[in-house]
Design an enzyme around this catalytic site. Structure first.
Site, PDB file in Angstrom:
ATOM      1  N   LYS A  58       0.736  -1.379  -0.017  1.00  0.00           N
ATOM      2  CA  LYS A  58       0.098   0.134  -0.068  1.00  0.00           C
ATOM      3  C   LYS A  58       1.018   1.208   0.014  1.00  0.00           C
ATOM      4  CE  LYS A  58      -2.313  -2.923  -0.524  1.00  0.00           C
ATOM      5  NZ  LYS A  58      -2.364  -4.220  -0.160  1.00  0.00           N
ATOM      6  N   GLY A 193      -4.228 -11.773 -10.242  1.00  0.00           N
ATOM      7  CA  GLY A 193      -4.950 -11.935  -8.961  1.00  0.00           C
ATOM      8  C   GLY A 193      -4.554 -10.428  -8.237  1.00  0.00           C
ATOM      9  N   ILE A 195      -2.291  -9.452  -6.154  1.00  0.00           N
ATOM     10  CA  ILE A 195      -0.935  -9.142  -6.058  1.00  0.00           C
ATOM     11  C   ILE A 195      -0.484  -8.701  -7.509  1.00  0.00           C
ATOM     12  CG2 ILE A 195       1.707  -9.867  -5.863  1.00  0.00           C
ATOM     13  CD1 ILE A 195       0.837 -11.540  -3.672  1.00  0.00           C
ATOM     14  N   ARG A 283      -0.884 -18.122  -2.959  1.00  0.00           N
ATOM     15  CA  ARG A 283      -0.097 -18.667  -1.838  1.00  0.00           C
ATOM     16  C   ARG A 283      -0.486 -20.023  -1.388  1.00  0.00           C
ATOM     17  NH1 ARG A 283       3.074 -14.727  -0.136  1.00  0.00           N
ATOM     18  NH2 ARG A 283       3.342 -15.139   2.059  1.00  0.00           N
ATOM     19  N   ASP A 323      -3.638 -17.591   7.405  1.00  0.00           N
ATOM     20  CA  ASP A 323      -3.469 -18.196   6.314  1.00  0.00           C
ATOM     21  C   ASP A 323      -3.410 -19.746   6.202  1.00  0.00           C
ATOM     22  OD1 ASP A 323      -3.551 -15.513   5.056  1.00  0.00           O
ATOM     23  OD2 ASP A 323      -1.794 -15.657   4.190  1.00  0.00           O
ATOM     24  N   HIS A 455     -23.115  15.101   3.064  1.00  0.00           N
ATOM     25  CA  HIS A 455     -23.303  15.589   1.660  1.00  0.00           C
ATOM     26  C   HIS A 455     -22.309  16.796   1.833  1.00  0.00           C
ATOM     27  CE1 HIS A 455     -24.132  16.855  -2.323  1.00  0.00           C
ATOM     28  NE2 HIS A 455     -24.105  18.111  -1.983  1.00  0.00           N
TER      29      HIS A 455
HETATM   30  P1  FAD Z   1       1.639 -14.500   8.251  1.00  0.00           P
HETATM   31  O1  FAD Z   1       1.580 -12.922   8.229  1.00  0.00           O
HETATM   32  O2  FAD Z   1       2.154 -15.170   7.210  1.00  0.00           O
HETATM   33  O3  FAD Z   1       2.644 -14.538   9.348  1.00  0.00           O
HETATM   34  C1  FAD Z   1       3.168 -15.921   9.843  1.00  0.00           C
HETATM   35  C2  FAD Z   1       4.253 -15.577  10.805  1.00  0.00           C
HETATM   36  O4  FAD Z   1       4.756 -16.798  11.346  1.00  0.00           O
HETATM   37  C3  FAD Z   1       5.611 -15.040   9.923  1.00  0.00           C
HETATM   38  O5  FAD Z   1       6.046 -13.905  10.739  1.00  0.00           O
HETATM   39  C4  FAD Z   1       6.552 -16.146   9.776  1.00  0.00           C
HETATM   40  O6  FAD Z   1       8.137 -15.645   9.979  1.00  0.00           O
HETATM   41  C5  FAD Z   1       6.167 -16.797  11.015  1.00  0.00           C
HETATM   42  N1  FAD Z   1       6.537 -18.367  11.237  1.00  0.00           N
HETATM   43  C6  FAD Z   1       6.225 -19.204  10.414  1.00  0.00           C
HETATM   44  N2  FAD Z   1       6.603 -20.646  10.749  1.00  0.00           N
HETATM   45  C7  FAD Z   1       7.120 -20.426  11.993  1.00  0.00           C
HETATM   46  C8  FAD Z   1       7.743 -21.298  12.897  1.00  0.00           C
HETATM   47  N3  FAD Z   1       7.755 -22.450  12.549  1.00  0.00           N
HETATM   48  N4  FAD Z   1       8.363 -20.830  14.067  1.00  0.00           N
HETATM   49  C9  FAD Z   1       8.405 -19.305  14.209  1.00  0.00           C
HETATM   50  N5  FAD Z   1       7.663 -18.582  13.183  1.00  0.00           N
HETATM   51  C10 FAD Z   1       7.018 -19.191  12.231  1.00  0.00           C
HETATM   52  N6  FAD Z   1      -4.206  -9.100   3.192  1.00  0.00           N
HETATM   53  C11 FAD Z   1      -5.047  -8.170   3.352  1.00  0.00           C
HETATM   54  O7  FAD Z   1      -6.046  -8.277   4.151  1.00  0.00           O
HETATM   55  N7  FAD Z   1      -5.180  -6.966   2.748  1.00  0.00           N
HETATM   56  C12 FAD Z   1      -4.055  -6.592   2.007  1.00  0.00           C
HETATM   57  O8  FAD Z   1      -4.038  -5.693   1.451  1.00  0.00           O
HETATM   58  C13 FAD Z   1      -3.006  -7.525   1.651  1.00  0.00           C
HETATM   59  N8  FAD Z   1      -2.114  -7.322   0.843  1.00  0.00           N
HETATM   60  C14 FAD Z   1      -1.039  -8.298   0.770  1.00  0.00           C
HETATM   61  C15 FAD Z   1      -0.217  -8.023  -0.407  1.00  0.00           C
HETATM   62  C16 FAD Z   1       0.831  -9.017  -0.585  1.00  0.00           C
HETATM   63  C17 FAD Z   1       2.093  -8.621  -1.485  1.00  0.00           C
HETATM   64  C18 FAD Z   1       0.877 -10.272  -0.045  1.00  0.00           C
HETATM   65  C19 FAD Z   1       1.882 -11.188   0.003  1.00  0.00           C
HETATM   66  C20 FAD Z   1      -0.126 -10.566   0.742  1.00  0.00           C
HETATM   67  C21 FAD Z   1      -1.142  -9.729   1.318  1.00  0.00           C
HETATM   68  N9  FAD Z   1      -2.068  -9.860   1.990  1.00  0.00           N
HETATM   69  C22 FAD Z   1      -3.158  -8.802   2.214  1.00  0.00           C
HETATM   70  C23 FAD Z   1      -2.257 -11.107   2.876  1.00  0.00           C
HETATM   71  C24 FAD Z   1      -1.625 -10.987   4.271  1.00  0.00           C
HETATM   72  O9  FAD Z   1      -0.503 -10.599   3.925  1.00  0.00           O
HETATM   73  C25 FAD Z   1      -2.213 -12.374   4.956  1.00  0.00           C
HETATM   74  O10 FAD Z   1      -3.264 -12.713   4.812  1.00  0.00           O
HETATM   75  C26 FAD Z   1      -1.595 -12.396   6.319  1.00  0.00           C
HETATM   76  O11 FAD Z   1      -0.631 -12.051   6.457  1.00  0.00           O
HETATM   77  C27 FAD Z   1      -1.926 -13.632   7.061  1.00  0.00           C
HETATM   78  O12 FAD Z   1      -1.467 -13.522   8.298  1.00  0.00           O
HETATM   79  P2  FAD Z   1      -0.858 -14.769   9.342  1.00  0.00           P
HETATM   80  O13 FAD Z   1      -0.878 -14.380  10.676  1.00  0.00           O
HETATM   81  O14 FAD Z   1      -1.768 -15.999   9.006  1.00  0.00           O
HETATM   82  O15 FAD Z   1       0.243 -15.106   8.487  1.00  0.00           O
HETATM   83  P1  NAI Z   2      -4.605 -14.643  -6.047  1.00  0.00           P
HETATM   84  O1  NAI Z   2      -4.901 -16.075  -5.752  1.00  0.00           O
HETATM   85  O2  NAI Z   2      -5.289 -13.404  -5.801  1.00  0.00           O
HETATM   86  O3  NAI Z   2      -4.352 -14.605  -7.597  1.00  0.00           O
HETATM   87  C1  NAI Z   2      -3.418 -15.570  -8.350  1.00  0.00           C
HETATM   88  C2  NAI Z   2      -3.910 -15.522 -10.081  1.00  0.00           C
HETATM   89  O4  NAI Z   2      -2.791 -16.431 -10.722  1.00  0.00           O
HETATM   90  C3  NAI Z   2      -5.164 -16.286 -10.273  1.00  0.00           C
HETATM   91  O5  NAI Z   2      -5.972 -15.361 -11.048  1.00  0.00           O
HETATM   92  C4  NAI Z   2      -4.919 -17.607 -11.052  1.00  0.00           C
HETATM   93  O6  NAI Z   2      -5.716 -18.040 -11.791  1.00  0.00           O
HETATM   94  C5  NAI Z   2      -3.320 -17.150 -11.654  1.00  0.00           C
HETATM   95  N1  NAI Z   2      -2.728 -18.433 -11.858  1.00  0.00           N
HETATM   96  C6  NAI Z   2      -2.550 -19.435 -11.140  1.00  0.00           C
HETATM   97  N2  NAI Z   2      -1.709 -20.223 -11.855  1.00  0.00           N
HETATM   98  C7  NAI Z   2      -1.067 -19.526 -12.744  1.00  0.00           C
HETATM   99  C8  NAI Z   2      -0.209 -20.042 -14.041  1.00  0.00           C
HETATM  100  N3  NAI Z   2       0.305 -21.170 -13.956  1.00  0.00           N
HETATM  101  N4  NAI Z   2      -0.347 -19.021 -15.069  1.00  0.00           N
HETATM  102  C9  NAI Z   2      -1.045 -17.967 -14.893  1.00  0.00           C
HETATM  103  N5  NAI Z   2      -1.658 -17.657 -14.166  1.00  0.00           N
HETATM  104  C10 NAI Z   2      -1.970 -18.354 -13.142  1.00  0.00           C
HETATM  105  O7  NAI Z   2      -2.838 -14.741  -5.677  1.00  0.00           O
HETATM  106  P2  NAI Z   2      -1.965 -13.532  -5.470  1.00  0.00           P
HETATM  107  O8  NAI Z   2      -2.272 -12.598  -6.203  1.00  0.00           O
HETATM  108  O9  NAI Z   2      -0.630 -14.220  -5.709  1.00  0.00           O
HETATM  109  O10 NAI Z   2      -2.187 -13.025  -4.001  1.00  0.00           O
HETATM  110  C11 NAI Z   2      -2.130 -14.474  -2.936  1.00  0.00           C
HETATM  111  C12 NAI Z   2      -2.938 -13.804  -1.999  1.00  0.00           C
HETATM  112  O11 NAI Z   2      -2.588 -12.786  -0.914  1.00  0.00           O
HETATM  113  C13 NAI Z   2      -4.332 -13.469  -2.299  1.00  0.00           C
HETATM  114  O12 NAI Z   2      -5.153 -14.563  -2.740  1.00  0.00           O
HETATM  115  C14 NAI Z   2      -4.737 -12.651  -1.142  1.00  0.00           C
HETATM  116  O13 NAI Z   2      -5.298 -13.463  -0.431  1.00  0.00           O
HETATM  117  C15 NAI Z   2      -3.620 -12.081  -0.568  1.00  0.00           C
HETATM  118  N6  NAI Z   2      -3.571 -10.556  -1.058  1.00  0.00           N
HETATM  119  C16 NAI Z   2      -4.441  -9.673  -0.621  1.00  0.00           C
HETATM  120  C17 NAI Z   2      -4.617  -8.586  -1.092  1.00  0.00           C
HETATM  121  C18 NAI Z   2      -5.573  -7.517  -0.610  1.00  0.00           C
HETATM  122  O14 NAI Z   2      -6.376  -7.954   0.176  1.00  0.00           O
HETATM  123  N7  NAI Z   2      -5.792  -6.282  -1.042  1.00  0.00           N
HETATM  124  C19 NAI Z   2      -3.378  -7.901  -1.861  1.00  0.00           C
HETATM  125  C20 NAI Z   2      -2.554  -8.805  -2.212  1.00  0.00           C
HETATM  126  C21 NAI Z   2      -2.554 -10.184  -1.721  1.00  0.00           C
END
Ligand code: FAD
Ligand code: NAI
Length: 476
Positions: A58, A193, A195, A283, A323, A455
């Site tokens: 963001k 998707g 990302i 993911r 997750d 408004h």
């Molecule tokens: P994580 O955030 O993955 O945290 C897991 C933690 O566990 C990590 O710190 C890791 O180091 C630790 N860990 C793992 N295994 C071990 C172990 N054995 N021992 C000790 N520590 C360990 N979601 C949204 O809602 N809004 C968004 O805008 C958004 N944007 C995103 C953008 C990107 C690029 C990505 C990749 C994801 C985005 N997400 C977004 C998804 C969001 O980041 C995840 O849904 C969220 O972080 C999940 O939280 P979690 O606590 O389950 O796991």
């Molecule tokens: P995503 O599930 O949103 O999108 C993955 C896309 O890749 C799908 O459209 C799928 O059809 C496509 N795909 C899969 N295999 C493929 C292949 N072999 N060739 C071409 N296309 C293929 O996953 P993304 O974008 O990687 O994000 C992961 C997760 O992180 C999201 O599902 C979401 O839960 C979280 N996230 C949330 C955000 C938010 O809330 N704003 C921002 C970024 C991530």
């Protein structure tokens, strides 16, 4: 050996929130996390969300939006800025500053709430009477803590693409995509998707030619298709993102010429060479090093830890959230599960409604929704009515220079209860909260229509869409 009431493994938005709530409820709590900062020289709490996910993405979206606005939007406000320059390294430095501030904030919150923060890799060892033993390993040094309850919150990692290895130099996952210090001339993205769209937007706005290759024939299949179609048109026709749907990847080569992707689309074979390639194809749950098999912690066929509706695993007093379990991979879902589990351990009866979890995509315009799409309602045979309204004539949106987009309210044809709210437009990430609240309180579309909306605000578009659901729009 230290003993705790609750030990949480993972300090992402699921784990750190679970630990804080457990401590607030009077439990002696520890949180184990193995995350390190970008430099790799210090622990960094906050998981994917704070370090390489929600927050950094963001930050970059905002910086790139400013650059785009200075180039393309300021002039109509009568502002001349001359030659606008962009410094990618500076943008990344700003992003890193925000990450450091927020991850440090969790350390402070742990201290304030008396959560013991343990650095290292946590794994389940087994039972000692009623207690679970959890090993913490940090650079070969091992210690064991005991706890009555364990909450597993180990999150997720990027899904690998078998055709190519991520090197985070030319072929990037989310970490690499968030750390480019130069603007790639040609950027390829696999997966349209969340990302793919967010990162594609960032680098497009600052000058990359962006091509997104998507396997599915449908764009944003999980979103309401009226909104998805509008988004596709804006992203491709107005913003110049190239999005190819129904792509089959054949080969990817990463060499001194760049990253060359050979694929088929609509029966034609194509080859593109990119300077950088982002792989964002979803993911997968992360249970690596947890010793799940050793203690018999059950997973489903896709590798998620199996839980019931209340996040209980098959093992006594072992819970799992975020997750690493079923459901949307979203930070707010992870956090709310964390709160609910801590409260369940305390004997309370919290409830988390999966039907009212909001989804947001932070493109420009933003996309947000809650509840059922029209496609889902049709498939389920639910009779519904709908009201739509646009931002084109909304005074606030015009003032902001962002008068584009639509809000749609879907309500039950018989009871008028709101079943879904779908939006594309300015700041709809904030506006969707009203839809969530309405659904959570079982509101009717008439309820939204009868509420006074300030408004001029963007929320008037939701008001108008609710009026339209009852065929009495005032501005439509
Ligand atoms: P994580 O955030 O993955 O945290 C897991 C933690 O566990 C990590 O710190 C890791 O180091 C630790 N860990 C793992 N295994 C071990 C172990 N054995 N021992 C000790 N520590 C360990 N979601 C949204 O809602 N809004 C968004 O805008 C958004 N944007 C995103 C953008 C990107 C690029 C990505 C990749 C994801 C985005 N997400 C977004 C998804 C969001 O980041 C995840 O849904 C969220 O972080 C999940 O939280 P979690 O606590 O389950 O796991
Ligand atoms: P995503 O599930 O949103 O999108 C993955 C896309 O890749 C799908 O459209 C799928 O059809 C496509 N795909 C899969 N295999 C493929 C292949 N072999 N060739 C071409 N296309 C293929 O996953 P993304 O974008 O990687 O994000 C992961 C997760 O992180 C999201 O599902 C979401 O839960 C979280 N996230 C949330 C955000 C938010 O809330 N704003 C921002 C970024 C991530």
């Amino acid at each position: 050996m230290s003993q705790f009431d609750v030990v949480v493994i993972g300090a992402g938005p699921g784990g750190y929130i679970a630990a804080i709530r457990a401590a607030q409820l009077g439990f002696k709590t520890a949180c184990i996390d193995a995350g390190v900062n970008k430099a790799g020289d210090a622990p960094a709490l906050g998981g994917t969300c704070l370090n390489v996910g929600c927050i950094p993405s963001k930050a970059l979206l905002q910086s790139s939006e400013h650059f785009h606005a200075a180039q393309h939007d300021f002039a109509e406000h009568g502002i001349t800025v001359g030659d606008v320059k962009f410094d990618a390294a500076k943008m990344i430095e700003r992003k890193d500053g925000i990450v450091t501030k927020l991850t440090g904030g969790i350390k402070f919150l742990f201290q304030k709430n008396k959560v013991e923060s343990l650095f290292g890799k946590g794994s389940l060892k087994g039972r000692n009477g009623d207690l679970w033993q959890v090993e913490v390993e940090n650079k070969g040094e091992k210690s064991v803590v005991e706890a009555k309850h364990v909450i597993v919150a180990t999150g997720s990692v990027s899904r690998p693409l078998p055709l190519i290895e991520i090197d985070n130099v030319n072929v990037l996952d989310n970490e690499g995509a968030l750390n480019l210090t130069e603007v790639p001339k040609k950027l390829g993205v696999i997966g349209s998707g969340v990302i793919g769209l967010e990162m594609g937007s960032v680098w497009k706005r600052v000058g990359s030619e962006v091509t997104i290759l998507e396997a599915m024939p449908t764009f944003l299949a999980a979103a309401d298709q009226q909104i998805a179609k509008e988004a596709f048109k804006v992203f491709t026709k107005e913003q110049g993102l190239v999005i190819e749907l129904g792509v089959k990847l054949n080969e990817i080569k990463n060499d001194k010429n760049g990253v060359t992707v050979s694929y088929e689309v609509g029966g034609a074979a194509k080859t593109e060479t990119f300077d950088k390639l982002i792989v964002s194809i979803g993911r997968i749950p992360n249970t690596e090093g947890l010793n799940a098999e050793g203690v018999g912690l059950e997973k489903d066929e896709r590798g998620f830890i199996k839980v019931d509706g209340e996040c209980r695993t098959n093992l006594p007093n072992v819970w799992a959230i975020g997750d690493v379990v079923r459901g949307p991979m979203l930070a707010h879902k992870a956090s709310d599960e964390g709160v609910a589990v801590a409260e369940r351990i305390a004997g309370q009866k919290p409830h988390l409604d999966f039907n009212t979890i909001p989804f947001v995509i932070y493109t420009d315009p933003e996309i947000a929704w809650v509840g059922k799409t029209e496609e889902q309602l049709k498939a389920e045979g639910v009779e519904y009515k709908k009201g739509t309204s646009g931002f084109a004539a909304n005074g606030r949106a015009l003032g902001l220079g962002k008068a584009k987009g639509t809000v749609k309210v879907l309500a039950c044809a018989k009871t008028d209860r709101v079943l879904g709210v779908h939006m594309i437009g300015p700041m709809v990430s904030e506006l969707v909260a009203e839809g969530v609240m309405s659904m959570e309180f079982s509101a009717s579309s008439e309820d939204i229509a009868r509420i006074v909306h300030a408004h001029p605000t963007l929320s008037e578009v939701l008001h108008e869409a609710a009026l339209a659901a009852d065929k009495r729009a005032l501005h439509g």
